[in-house]
Design a protein around this motif. Structure first.
Motif, PDB file in Angstrom:
ATOM      1  N   SER A  91     -46.655   2.007 -76.052  1.00  0.00           N
ATOM      2  CA  SER A  91     -47.196   3.294 -75.607  1.00  0.00           C
ATOM      3  C   SER A  91     -46.426   4.505 -76.122  1.00  0.00           C
ATOM      4  O   SER A  91     -46.906   5.634 -76.004  1.00  0.00           O
ATOM      5  N   GLY A  92     -45.250   4.299 -76.688  1.00  0.00           N
ATOM      6  CA  GLY A  92     -44.425   5.422 -77.120  1.00  0.00           C
ATOM      7  C   GLY A  92     -44.381   5.619 -78.621  1.00  0.00           C
ATOM      8  O   GLY A  92     -43.508   6.322 -79.123  1.00  0.00           O
ATOM      9  N   TYR A  93     -45.320   4.997 -79.343  1.00  0.00           N
ATOM     10  CA  TYR A  93     -45.396   5.148 -80.801  1.00  0.00           C
ATOM     11  C   TYR A  93     -44.079   4.783 -81.494  1.00  0.00           C
ATOM     12  O   TYR A  93     -43.729   5.353 -82.521  1.00  0.00           O
ATOM     13  N   GLY A  94     -43.337   3.830 -80.929  1.00  0.00           N
ATOM     14  CA  GLY A  94     -42.120   3.371 -81.584  1.00  0.00           C
ATOM     15  C   GLY A  94     -40.941   4.313 -81.466  1.00  0.00           C
ATOM     16  O   GLY A  94     -39.994   4.226 -82.256  1.00  0.00           O
ATOM     17  N   GLY A 136     -39.053  -4.244 -74.541  1.00  0.00           N
ATOM     18  CA  GLY A 136     -39.928  -4.094 -73.382  1.00  0.00           C
ATOM     19  C   GLY A 136     -39.837  -2.729 -72.742  1.00  0.00           C
ATOM     20  O   GLY A 136     -40.703  -2.352 -71.946  1.00  0.00           O
ATOM     21  N   GLY A 137     -38.774  -1.976 -73.066  1.00  0.00           N
ATOM     22  CA  GLY A 137     -38.643  -0.617 -72.572  1.00  0.00           C
ATOM     23  C   GLY A 137     -38.403  -0.518 -71.069  1.00  0.00           C
ATOM     24  O   GLY A 137     -38.019  -1.478 -70.399  1.00  0.00           O
ATOM     25  N   PHE A 138     -38.620   0.685 -70.538  1.00  0.00           N
ATOM     26  CA  PHE A 138     -38.382   0.966 -69.121  1.00  0.00           C
ATOM     27  C   PHE A 138     -39.299   0.127 -68.235  1.00  0.00           C
ATOM     28  O   PHE A 138     -38.914  -0.260 -67.124  1.00  0.00           O
ATOM     29  N   SER A 139     -40.487  -0.179 -68.734  1.00  0.00           N
ATOM     30  CA  SER A 139     -41.407  -1.020 -67.966  1.00  0.00           C
ATOM     31  C   SER A 139     -40.803  -2.391 -67.699  1.00  0.00           C
ATOM     32  O   SER A 139     -40.913  -2.932 -66.589  1.00  0.00           O
ATOM     33  N   ALA A 140     -40.138  -2.950 -68.706  1.00  0.00           N
ATOM     34  CA  ALA A 140     -39.488  -4.252 -68.534  1.00  0.00           C
ATOM     35  C   ALA A 140     -38.293  -4.146 -67.595  1.00  0.00           C
ATOM     36  O   ALA A 140     -38.018  -5.056 -66.807  1.00  0.00           O
ATOM     37  N   TRP A 141     -37.565  -3.037 -67.693  1.00  0.00           N
ATOM     38  CA  TRP A 141     -36.419  -2.811 -66.798  1.00  0.00           C
ATOM     39  C   TRP A 141     -36.885  -2.820 -65.336  1.00  0.00           C
ATOM     40  O   TRP A 141     -36.291  -3.484 -64.480  1.00  0.00           O
ATOM     41  N   LYS A 164     -46.280  -8.519 -78.648  1.00  0.00           N
ATOM     42  CA  LYS A 164     -47.152  -9.433 -77.906  1.00  0.00           C
ATOM     43  C   LYS A 164     -46.935  -9.228 -76.412  1.00  0.00           C
ATOM     44  O   LYS A 164     -45.889  -8.717 -75.981  1.00  0.00           O
ATOM     45  N   PRO A 165     -47.916  -9.632 -75.584  1.00  0.00           N
ATOM     46  CA  PRO A 165     -47.764  -9.480 -74.133  1.00  0.00           C
ATOM     47  C   PRO A 165     -46.678 -10.401 -73.584  1.00  0.00           C
ATOM     48  O   PRO A 165     -46.398 -11.464 -74.140  1.00  0.00           O
ATOM     49  N   SER A 166     -46.064  -9.974 -72.497  1.00  0.00           N
ATOM     50  CA  SER A 166     -45.152 -10.826 -71.737  1.00  0.00           C
ATOM     51  C   SER A 166     -45.276 -10.450 -70.273  1.00  0.00           C
ATOM     52  O   SER A 166     -45.958  -9.470 -69.929  1.00  0.00           O
ATOM     53  N   ALA A 167     -44.617 -11.204 -69.423  1.00  0.00           N
ATOM     54  CA  ALA A 167     -44.679 -10.917 -67.987  1.00  0.00           C
ATOM     55  C   ALA A 167     -44.082  -9.556 -67.659  1.00  0.00           C
ATOM     56  O   ALA A 167     -44.408  -8.960 -66.626  1.00  0.00           O
ATOM     57  N   GLN A 168     -43.221  -9.041 -68.545  1.00  0.00           N
ATOM     58  CA  GLN A 168     -42.580  -7.743 -68.328  1.00  0.00           C
ATOM     59  C   GLN A 168     -43.175  -6.643 -69.201  1.00  0.00           C
ATOM     60  O   GLN A 168     -42.589  -5.578 -69.342  1.00  0.00           O
ATOM     61  N   GLY A 169     -44.343  -6.894 -69.781  1.00  0.00           N
ATOM     62  CA  GLY A 169     -44.957  -5.923 -70.671  1.00  0.00           C
ATOM     63  C   GLY A 169     -44.784  -6.314 -72.123  1.00  0.00           C
ATOM     64  O   GLY A 169     -44.156  -7.331 -72.431  1.00  0.00           O
ATOM     65  N   PRO A 170     -45.320  -5.528 -73.061  1.00  0.00           N
ATOM     66  CA  PRO A 170     -45.241  -5.874 -74.476  1.00  0.00           C
ATOM     67  C   PRO A 170     -43.797  -5.977 -74.964  1.00  0.00           C
ATOM     68  O   PRO A 170     -42.949  -5.156 -74.614  1.00  0.00           O
ATOM     69  N   ASN A 220     -40.618   1.035 -85.632  1.00  0.00           N
ATOM     70  CA  ASN A 220     -40.909  -0.168 -84.859  1.00  0.00           C
ATOM     71  C   ASN A 220     -41.083  -1.356 -85.806  1.00  0.00           C
ATOM     72  O   ASN A 220     -40.505  -2.434 -85.599  1.00  0.00           O
ATOM     73  N   THR A 221     -41.829  -1.154 -86.886  1.00  0.00           N
ATOM     74  CA  THR A 221     -42.051  -2.215 -87.865  1.00  0.00           C
ATOM     75  C   THR A 221     -40.777  -2.521 -88.646  1.00  0.00           C
ATOM     76  O   THR A 221     -40.499  -3.681 -88.963  1.00  0.00           O
TER      77      THR A 221
END
Length: 299
Positions: free
Chosen positions: A90-93, A115-120, A205-211, A246-247
């Motif tokens: 969501s943050g364009y890398g 995973g970023g802050f969402s994963a945290w 890819k998706p994970s339980a903690q977000g992409p 990101n790439t």
């Protein structure tokens, strides 16, 4: 530092933060940061917003701006810098743009929160609304890394075996839009002549903690669909060097050995009318013959 160690999971970051000097850099906007962030994090939105050109003056301004900003954030060379964004898709890398800039500047200890802050938050780790007060440091003068491409470098690569890899969103690749900021933000729509395309989202890819980032083998498989091998020379671009960062991280952690980025990207290239572009919808040439072969009849 091995590239495999660049991506760090939330629990690993919590452990690292307690064990050694770490400067955590939140690349989100100020209001989002104020609403909740990783405890001790410093907000540095310019990691995402700063627009650069690849002229000598532009690159010097880029270096000076971030040496100053990252020094004020507390980086002296002894600390590990850890960048994060809200979620990897969501943050364009933007967090990876921080990783790329520090790689270019030669900084020795860099990580990105996978995973970023969402994963945290998904890991149940603490969130703070108190802004940290960093202890300013002198950012070190280091040997810079050869990962930055200029407009002239890209021009010289046109029509060669160098892979020009466009990782922009599909509407930009097909020439429907000029940028993520609006269809007509840049003066021309299109792509670099001869460029290949793998949309940046495909390296996650998706994970339980977000992409999260795909594994090295999965990244290699994505590149193989576009005919790109780990030993190819790869020149990346997007609009302003965020999604391509990101790439860049995805390819480096997958073992691609010769990867550089055109940081000025489409924002710079499209504004020079003398530079060639491809326009319109990319069309594949069919391998089917338009005429069926005639059958030979036995005598």
């Amino acid at each position: 530092m091995s590239i495999e160690a660049t991506l760090i999971a939330p629990d690993q970051l919590a452990t690292l933060q307690a064990a050694e000097p770490v400067v955590i850099i939140d690349t989100r906007d100020a209001d989002t940061f104020a609403a909740g962030h990783i405890p001790g994090a410093v907000n540095l939105r310019e990691v995402f917003t700063f627009l650069a050109t690849s002229t000598p003056e532009g690159l010097q301004a880029l270096k000076a701006t971030f040496a100053d900003a990252l020094g004020k954030a507390g980086l002296s060379g002894a600390e590990t810098a850890v960048f994060y964004e809200d979620a990897m898709n969501s943050g364009y890398g933007q967090s990876c743009r921080g990783y790329y800039l520090l790689t270019w500047l030669g900084y020795p200890k860099i990580k990105v929160l996978n995973g970023g802050f969402s994963a945290w938050k998904a890991a149940g780790l603490p969130v703070s609304t108190i802004a940290a007060t960093p202890v300013p440091a002198t950012f070190p003068e280091l040997a810079m890394s050869d990962v930055m491409l200029t407009q002239a470098d890209v021009q010289a690569a046109l029509g060669t075996d160098t892979v020009l890899l466009d990782v922009r969103d599909v509407d930009e690749w097909i020439g429907d839009s000029s940028s993520p900021y609006g269809k007509d933000f840049a003066p021309r729509k299109g792509r670099l002549p001869g460029a290949k395309w793998v949309e940046w989202y495909r390296f996650m890819k998706p994970s339980a903690q977000g992409p999260v980032f795909k594994t090295p083998d999965e990244v290699k498989a994505e590149c193989a669909t576009a005919g790109i091998a780990p030993d190819d020379t790869v020149y990346l671009y997007c609009f302003k060097g965020a999604r391509a960062s990101n790439t860049f991280l995805a390819l480096k952690q997958a073992g691609f050995t010769d990867v550089r980025m055109y940081f000025g990207s489409w924002n710079e290239w499209s504004r020079d009318e003398s530079l060639p572009i491809e326009t319109g919808l990319p069309v594949a040439v069919s391998t089917k013959s338009s005429k069926k072969p005639e059958l030979a009849l036995a005598a």
